[in-house]
Design an enzyme around this catalytic site. Structure first.
Site, short mmCIF file in Angstrom:
data_model
loop_
_atom_site.label_atom_id
_atom_site.label_comp_id
_atom_site.label_asym_id
_atom_site.label_seq_id
_atom_site.Cartn_x
_atom_site.Cartn_y
_atom_site.Cartn_z
N ASP A 105 -12.31 -17.04 -17.66
CA ASP A 105 -11.50 -16.40 -18.10
C ASP A 105 -11.16 -16.40 -19.82
O ASP A 105 -11.70 -16.89 -20.48
CB ASP A 105 -11.01 -17.75 -17.75
CG ASP A 105 -9.12 -18.05 -18.17
OD1 ASP A 105 -8.89 -16.63 -18.55
OD2 ASP A 105 -8.30 -17.86 -17.87
N HIS A 110 -5.11 -8.76 -11.20
CA HIS A 110 -4.09 -9.79 -12.54
C HIS A 110 -4.91 -8.74 -13.71
O HIS A 110 -4.59 -9.08 -14.30
CB HIS A 110 -4.37 -11.04 -12.20
CG HIS A 110 -4.34 -12.09 -13.57
ND1 HIS A 110 -2.85 -12.27 -13.79
CD2 HIS A 110 -4.68 -12.19 -14.13
CE1 HIS A 110 -2.86 -12.98 -14.82
NE2 HIS A 110 -4.57 -12.83 -15.66
#
Length: 445
Positions: free
Chosen positions: A257, A353
């Site tokens: 991330d 995403h």
């Protein structure tokens, strides 16, 4: 952000990895014993298994030991600078421990009290970030809880921001910037008002849990009588040095991330993250500052973990093992959003995403994401209350966070596996120069 470190390698590791104060001795410390020598002596004592007595034992040992003291480890010795053009905790590499706290001014407190509070908070933050004790005004000179005794600065940062309601309560509505307009509602929101917004916001980060809590306690104590806690959230990231080589951090879904974050070396980094100068305007006080959007995002981990890894990868648009885009390459390879597989289907799905949140699909909109993971226990139904304390930084939230979140809200494959439970938006002033306190250009304008 400048760091002071015992080794150049540690600095390089922190710059490349993860996405990216200790107390005084008790009054009985013998004269002439430096804090660094005291810390070194205690560290050496721990290494040899020596058990010291009550207050003063460690100081006596350090003072009489004939050989040189052991230095702090690299993680403990790294120091972030309090004074500067920007506040710390924005471009600082991800820290292992974090506390996010919002406060409301108490009844009757206004601009005068806010000035005094920001003076106290800035003074304490400066001391703790330098690895010195919290000699705060609340309890008199030299008082410190001793929570982080023996530790180094551990990259401690303390960052301050103002919420929309702060301006009315301090008589500064003429200085309220448009960037603090309320965020729009999103269909995925299930927001708890009691854990959202606030007059003031403080972000604390460090690479040691006790150092971070020490700062949290000092901030709370200095605010007593002026502010009350509205909400608090506690988070964590991977500890520096926990991996064989520096790596981008993973979140609780196991995904890397932060790969797509803008980098300080990017030509437009400052324009995207920091508020430009606007001399002569009511908002000139915000120059060098930024806007922080804070969201508590619960991850529905039981549902997510039922998915096969290849399904998880299609939801995100990146390989789980190394963060590389499904279009091929390594973690840092640019996504090829038009690349299709042998069956003619896009390798990175339309609703992935990574695709939907990419600057290419949002008119160049970008923000600097700097989150913490959180875990607040197990709910009655057996599901973990865990997820992401999402913190993103941008020069204008209506050109950064809002357009990206609107697009995600309309068709992100990740949406069924997350829930936005709290939200806040804060204007974070530029850094304080030597002799200044954070927010001085606003509060004394």
């Amino acid at each position: 952000m400048r760091y002071v470190s015992t080794t150049r390698k540690q600095d390089q590791d922190r710059d490349q990895g993860q996405g990216q104060g200790p107390d005084a001795a008790p009054d009985s410390t013998p004269a002439g014993v430096s804090r660094r020598r005291l810390l070194g002596g205690v560290g050496a004592a721990g290494a040899t298994g020596l058990v010291l007595g009550a207050a003063g034992g460690a100081a006596g040992y350090a003072a009489t030991r004939p050989d040189p003291p052991t230095a702090l480890t690299a993680v403990g010795s790294t120091e972030a600078m309090f004074h500067g053009k920007h506040q710390p905790g924005i471009t600082t590499p991800l820290q292992a421990r974090g506390h996010l706290v919002a406060f409301d001014l108490v009844a009757g407190a206004g601009r005068k009290e806010a000035v005094a509070l920001m003076r106290r908070w800035s003074a304490v933050a400066g001391e703790l970030m330098a690895g010195r004790p919290a000699a705060g005004a609340a309890d008199g000179p030299g008082h410190d809880t001793g929570i982080a005794l023996d530790a180094g600065p551990s990259s401690l940062t303390v960052t301050f921001g103002f919420g929309r309601t702060f301006f009315a309560r301090t008589g500064l509505t003429s200085r309220l910037p448009a960037g603090l307009d309320p965020l729009p509602a999103f269909s995925s929101d299930q927001l708890d008002a009691k854990r959202s917004d606030g007059d003031l916001w403080v972000q604390i980060g460090a690479d040691d849990a006790l150092v971070a809590f020490h700062a949290l306690r000092a901030v709370q104590k200095e605010g007593a009588g002026t502010v009350k806690v509205r909400w608090q959230m506690n988070g964590f990231n991977r500890t520096p040095g926990a991996t064989a080589r520096p790596m981008t951090a993973r979140n609780l879904m196991g995904q890397i991330d932060g790969t797509g974050n803008p980098k300080p070396a990017d030509e437009d980094f400052g324009r995207r993250v920091f508020v430009p100068a606007s001399p002569g305007t009511p908002h000139a006080w915000l120059e060098g500052g930024s806007y922080a959007v804070v969201r508590r995002i619960r991850m529905l981990l039981d549902d997510w973990e039922k998915l096969p890894v290849d399904h998880q990868e299609r939801v995100i648009g990146r390989r789980k093992a190394d963060g590389a885009p499904l279009s091929g390459g390594s973690e840092t390879t640019e996504m090829d959003l038009d690349k299709a597989g042998p069956d003619g289907r896009l390798l990175i799905p339309d609703n992935a995403h990574a695709r939907i949140s990419s600057p290419e699909k949002n008119g160049g909109a970008a923000m600097l994401r700097r989150p913490f993971s959180y875990h607040d226990g197990i709910a009655e139904d057996g599901t973990p209350d865990a997820g992401l304390l999402f913190v993103c930084w941008q020069a204008d939230p209506f050109k950064g966070f809002v357009p990206v979140q609107r697009k995600l809200d309309r068709g992100d494959a990740l949406s069924p596996f997350i829930r936005h439970e709290a939200s806040g938006l804060f204007a974070v002033p530029g850094g304080a120069a030597e002799g200044e306190y954070v927010g001085q250009r606003l509060l004394e304008s």
